[in-house]
Design a protein around this motif. Structure first.
Motif, PDB file in Angstrom:
ATOM      1  N   TYR A  30       0.773 -13.602  -1.545  1.00 48.24           N
ATOM      2  CA  TYR A  30       1.242 -13.295  -2.986  1.00 48.24           C
ATOM      3  C   TYR A  30       0.362 -13.673  -3.975  1.00 48.24           C
ATOM      4  O   TYR A  30      -0.119 -13.350  -4.996  1.00 48.24           O
ATOM      5  CB  TYR A  30       2.626 -13.391  -3.112  1.00 48.24           C
ATOM      6  CG  TYR A  30       3.294 -12.300  -2.841  1.00 48.24           C
ATOM      7  CD1 TYR A  30       3.144 -11.024  -3.315  1.00 48.24           C
ATOM      8  CD2 TYR A  30       4.518 -12.158  -1.565  1.00 48.24           C
ATOM      9  CE1 TYR A  30       4.160 -10.042  -3.072  1.00 48.24           C
ATOM     10  CE2 TYR A  30       5.163 -11.121  -1.511  1.00 48.24           C
ATOM     11  CZ  TYR A  30       5.036 -10.047  -2.029  1.00 48.24           C
ATOM     12  OH  TYR A  30       5.899  -8.968  -1.817  1.00 48.24           O
ATOM     13  N   ASP A  31       0.124 -15.326  -3.636  1.00 50.09           N
ATOM     14  CA  ASP A  31      -0.625 -16.025  -4.516  1.00 50.09           C
ATOM     15  C   ASP A  31      -1.974 -15.640  -4.688  1.00 50.09           C
ATOM     16  O   ASP A  31      -2.579 -15.511  -5.931  1.00 50.09           O
ATOM     17  CB  ASP A  31      -0.546 -17.496  -4.231  1.00 50.09           C
ATOM     18  CG  ASP A  31      -1.028 -18.668  -5.049  1.00 50.09           C
ATOM     19  OD1 ASP A  31      -0.632 -18.503  -6.361  1.00 50.09           O
ATOM     20  OD2 ASP A  31      -2.174 -19.101  -4.870  1.00 50.09           O
ATOM     21  N   ASP A  52      -0.451  -6.313   8.115  1.00 56.63           N
ATOM     22  CA  ASP A  52      -0.889  -7.204   9.107  1.00 56.63           C
ATOM     23  C   ASP A  52      -1.334  -6.134  10.158  1.00 56.63           C
ATOM     24  O   ASP A  52      -1.695  -5.096   9.960  1.00 56.63           O
ATOM     25  CB  ASP A  52       0.202  -7.812   9.733  1.00 56.63           C
ATOM     26  CG  ASP A  52       1.430  -6.874  10.179  1.00 56.63           C
ATOM     27  OD1 ASP A  52       1.387  -5.724  10.258  1.00 56.63           O
ATOM     28  OD2 ASP A  52       2.729  -7.293  10.510  1.00 56.63           O
ATOM     29  N   GLU A  53      -1.901  -6.770  11.250  1.00 60.75           N
ATOM     30  CA  GLU A  53      -2.478  -6.031  12.350  1.00 60.75           C
ATOM     31  C   GLU A  53      -1.474  -4.862  12.994  1.00 60.75           C
ATOM     32  O   GLU A  53      -2.170  -3.721  13.273  1.00 60.75           O
ATOM     33  CB  GLU A  53      -2.776  -6.843  13.548  1.00 60.75           C
ATOM     34  CG  GLU A  53      -2.157  -7.469  14.171  1.00 60.75           C
ATOM     35  CD  GLU A  53      -2.461  -8.343  15.254  1.00 60.75           C
ATOM     36  OE1 GLU A  53      -3.740  -8.358  15.399  1.00 60.75           O
ATOM     37  OE2 GLU A  53      -1.812  -9.008  15.859  1.00 60.75           O
ATOM     38  N   ARG A  54      -0.278  -4.948  12.589  1.00 60.38           N
ATOM     39  CA  ARG A  54       0.544  -3.536  13.172  1.00 60.38           C
ATOM     40  C   ARG A  54       0.639  -2.688  12.200  1.00 60.38           C
ATOM     41  O   ARG A  54       1.282  -1.579  12.236  1.00 60.38           O
ATOM     42  CB  ARG A  54       1.972  -4.155  13.537  1.00 60.38           C
ATOM     43  CG  ARG A  54       1.991  -5.198  14.806  1.00 60.38           C
ATOM     44  CD  ARG A  54       3.143  -5.949  14.867  1.00 60.38           C
ATOM     45  NE  ARG A  54       3.550  -6.490  13.826  1.00 60.38           N
ATOM     46  CZ  ARG A  54       4.915  -7.070  13.433  1.00 60.38           C
ATOM     47  NH1 ARG A  54       5.947  -6.812  14.617  1.00 60.38           N
ATOM     48  NH2 ARG A  54       5.156  -7.858  12.552  1.00 60.38           N
ATOM     49  N   GLY A  55       0.066  -2.840  10.792  1.00 61.88           N
ATOM     50  CA  GLY A  55       0.324  -1.833   9.781  1.00 61.88           C
ATOM     51  C   GLY A  55       1.312  -1.857   8.923  1.00 61.88           C
ATOM     52  O   GLY A  55       1.807  -0.917   8.137  1.00 61.88           O
ATOM     53  N   ARG A  56       2.008  -2.929   8.910  1.00 61.72           N
ATOM     54  CA  ARG A  56       3.201  -3.271   7.963  1.00 61.72           C
ATOM     55  C   ARG A  56       2.826  -4.157   6.769  1.00 61.72           C
ATOM     56  O   ARG A  56       2.041  -5.218   6.911  1.00 61.72           O
ATOM     57  CB  ARG A  56       4.389  -4.064   8.870  1.00 61.72           C
ATOM     58  CG  ARG A  56       4.828  -3.063  10.036  1.00 61.72           C
ATOM     59  CD  ARG A  56       6.114  -3.778  10.410  1.00 61.72           C
ATOM     60  NE  ARG A  56       6.533  -2.645  11.644  1.00 61.72           N
ATOM     61  CZ  ARG A  56       7.727  -1.682  11.403  1.00 61.72           C
ATOM     62  NH1 ARG A  56       7.619  -1.447   9.891  1.00 61.72           N
ATOM     63  NH2 ARG A  56       7.788  -0.662  12.085  1.00 61.72           N
ATOM     64  N   VAL A  57       3.329  -4.139   5.680  1.00 65.29           N
ATOM     65  CA  VAL A  57       2.891  -4.547   4.520  1.00 65.29           C
ATOM     66  C   VAL A  57       3.721  -5.932   4.484  1.00 65.29           C
ATOM     67  O   VAL A  57       4.668  -6.087   4.946  1.00 65.29           O
ATOM     68  CB  VAL A  57       3.631  -3.647   3.383  1.00 65.29           C
ATOM     69  CG1 VAL A  57       3.344  -4.550   1.745  1.00 65.29           C
ATOM     70  CG2 VAL A  57       3.056  -2.383   3.374  1.00 65.29           C
ATOM     71  N   LEU A  58       2.628  -6.935   4.229  1.00 66.17           N
ATOM     72  CA  LEU A  58       2.938  -8.379   3.998  1.00 66.17           C
ATOM     73  C   LEU A  58       3.194  -8.820   2.610  1.00 66.17           C
ATOM     74  O   LEU A  58       4.135  -9.318   2.321  1.00 66.17           O
ATOM     75  CB  LEU A  58       1.885  -9.127   4.492  1.00 66.17           C
ATOM     76  CG  LEU A  58       1.749  -9.112   6.240  1.00 66.17           C
ATOM     77  CD1 LEU A  58       0.084 -10.186   6.712  1.00 66.17           C
ATOM     78  CD2 LEU A  58       2.977  -9.711   6.775  1.00 66.17           C
ATOM     79  N   ALA A  59       2.303  -7.897   1.882  1.00 64.53           N
ATOM     80  CA  ALA A  59       2.382  -8.447   0.316  1.00 64.53           C
ATOM     81  C   ALA A  59       1.672  -7.351  -0.470  1.00 64.53           C
ATOM     82  O   ALA A  59       1.025  -6.552  -0.069  1.00 64.53           O
ATOM     83  CB  ALA A  59       1.836  -9.890  -0.071  1.00 64.53           C
ATOM     84  N   ALA A  60       2.194  -7.003  -1.704  1.00 66.18           N
ATOM     85  CA  ALA A  60       1.494  -6.204  -2.645  1.00 66.18           C
ATOM     86  C   ALA A  60       1.539  -6.674  -3.960  1.00 66.18           C
ATOM     87  O   ALA A  60       2.425  -7.497  -4.619  1.00 66.18           O
ATOM     88  CB  ALA A  60       2.194  -4.801  -2.442  1.00 66.18           C
ATOM     89  N   THR A  61       0.700  -6.206  -4.794  1.00 63.97           N
ATOM     90  CA  THR A  61       0.751  -6.568  -6.365  1.00 63.97           C
ATOM     91  C   THR A  61       1.974  -5.898  -7.059  1.00 63.97           C
ATOM     92  O   THR A  61       2.331  -6.317  -8.161  1.00 63.97           O
ATOM     93  CB  THR A  61      -0.511  -6.174  -7.164  1.00 63.97           C
ATOM     94  OG1 THR A  61      -0.800  -4.807  -6.830  1.00 63.97           O
ATOM     95  CG2 THR A  61      -1.639  -6.873  -6.583  1.00 63.97           C
ATOM     96  N   ASP A  62       2.334  -4.588  -6.370  1.00 58.73           N
ATOM     97  CA  ASP A  62       3.440  -3.972  -7.124  1.00 58.73           C
ATOM     98  C   ASP A  62       4.580  -3.890  -5.729  1.00 58.73           C
ATOM     99  O   ASP A  62       4.482  -2.928  -5.203  1.00 58.73           O
ATOM    100  CB  ASP A  62       3.110  -2.765  -7.496  1.00 58.73           C
ATOM    101  CG  ASP A  62       4.228  -2.143  -8.312  1.00 58.73           C
ATOM    102  OD1 ASP A  62       5.496  -2.502  -8.337  1.00 58.73           O
ATOM    103  OD2 ASP A  62       3.926  -1.015  -8.757  1.00 58.73           O
TER     104      ASP A  62
END
Length: 337
Positions: A30-31, A52-62
């Motif tokens: 995020y930082d 990540d490599e599994r296709g799940r969101v780790l972080a987003a600007t929104d």
């Protein structure tokens, strides 16, 4: 320009985010995204998602649009690689790239770029290009029209000279011949020579016609003099004989017969000449002037006989116009006025 922007953005994030994604450090991700969005043109970068490599969101600007743990496939379905970015007319472009650390793929990056301003610039450039092309086309068309008009002006002069001739070719003036164009100048010179030849031919035909007319008139005069001179000599001899032997009736009678034959011959010659050279008036209407000619002939005979001639034309001119001035050839029909 757009492809270069997307490539720099994705490559920069890949270098910075690779170790954090490998450690699954969400707050560091995020930082990094926050600092990247601050440093980047925020008006163009609408959304960046790190998975990540599994296709799940780790972080987003929104995070509200892309919460942690969501499938990134729904955001990257229409995404393309940075080197494949093209302007398609859509104001939002999706860019996708893999995160690799030491040759190992540890995640994915999906970015939404706002290209509304670029579309507006392209639209404005297209408008200016169309206007410029239209002006250039109009200018070139006008210049072409002027050039064609200048080129065809001598041809128009030649056409007008041929149209205004009314059967007699008129040459083109020297001032109207384009000496700068050898082809057209040769064409007009040829036409001028042709008109000169036609005029000379017409003049030669006129002179030949006059010469033939004079020759014919000379032949006619010679023949007429011959036909008149022969009986005229006999008439003069007969007149001398009568004057010399007036007391001898037999000689006077023979001389009178000779004179009669000579006069008849002269009458026949006169009739033949009149029949050959008189105007054919059979197709012309009868006029009051024709009766005036008869009156002049009758007045002399009436005066010789000491008679009075009462001459009146009672028929109207319209009635006379319905009758021919002379009888038709091979016709025995008589007209009474």
């Amino acid at each position: 320009r757009l492809a270069e922007t997307a490539r720099l953005h994705v490559e920069g994030l890949s270098v910075a985010l690779g170790p954090a994604v490998l450690r699954q450090d969400v707050w560091e991700v995020y930082d990094i995204l926050d600092r990247a969005q601050t440093a980047f043109d925020g008006q163009r970068l609408r959304l960046t998602i790190v998975a990540d490599e599994r296709g799940r969101v780790l972080a987003a600007t929104d995070p509200r649009r892309a919460p942690v743990g969501a499938e990134v496939a729904g955001f990257g379905a229409a995404a393309v690689a940075p080197h494949q970015v093209r302007m398609t007319g859509d104001p939002i472009l999706n860019v996708s790239a893999q995160l690799a650390v030491q040759g190992r793929t540890v995640g994915h990056i999906v970015t939404e770029l706002d290209v509304t301003d670029l579309l507006a610039e392209r639209r404005q450039a297209a408008i200016w290009l169309l206007v410029g092309n239209a002006l250039a086309t109009a200018l070139l068309t006008f210049a072409g029209w002027l050039a064609v008009t200048r080129i065809l002006r001598p041809v128009g002069t030649l056409v007008r000279a041929m149209d205004d001739s009314r059967g007699t070719p008129r040459p083109v003036g020297e001032a109207e011949i384009p000496r700068s164009d050898p082809g057209l100048s040769r064409l007009i010179d040829t036409y001028n020579r042709m008109t000169t030849a036609v005029e000379e031919r017409a003049e030669a035909e006129r002179r030949l016609s006059e010469r033939e007319r004079f020759v014919s008139l000379g032949r006619l005069s010679s023949s007429l003099a011959h036909e008149i001179n022969n009986p005229l000599g006999g008439l003069l001899n007969a007149a001398d004989t009568i004057r010399t032997y007036s007391d001898r009736p037999e000689v006077v009678r023979q001389s009178a017969e000779l004179m009669q034959r000579g006069l008849q011959h002269l009458r026949d010659v006169t009739r033949a000449i009149l029949d050959q050279n008189r105007l054919d008036r059979a197709g012309q209407p009868l006029r009051p002037e024709d009766f005036e000619d008869l009156r002049l002939l009758f007045e002399a005979e009436a005066h010789r006989r000491a008679q009075m001639l009462d001459w009146r034309i009672e028929a109207a001119e319209k009635v006379l116009a319905q009758q021919p001035a002379a009888p038709l050839l091979h016709s025995t029909k008589l007209f009474t006025i």
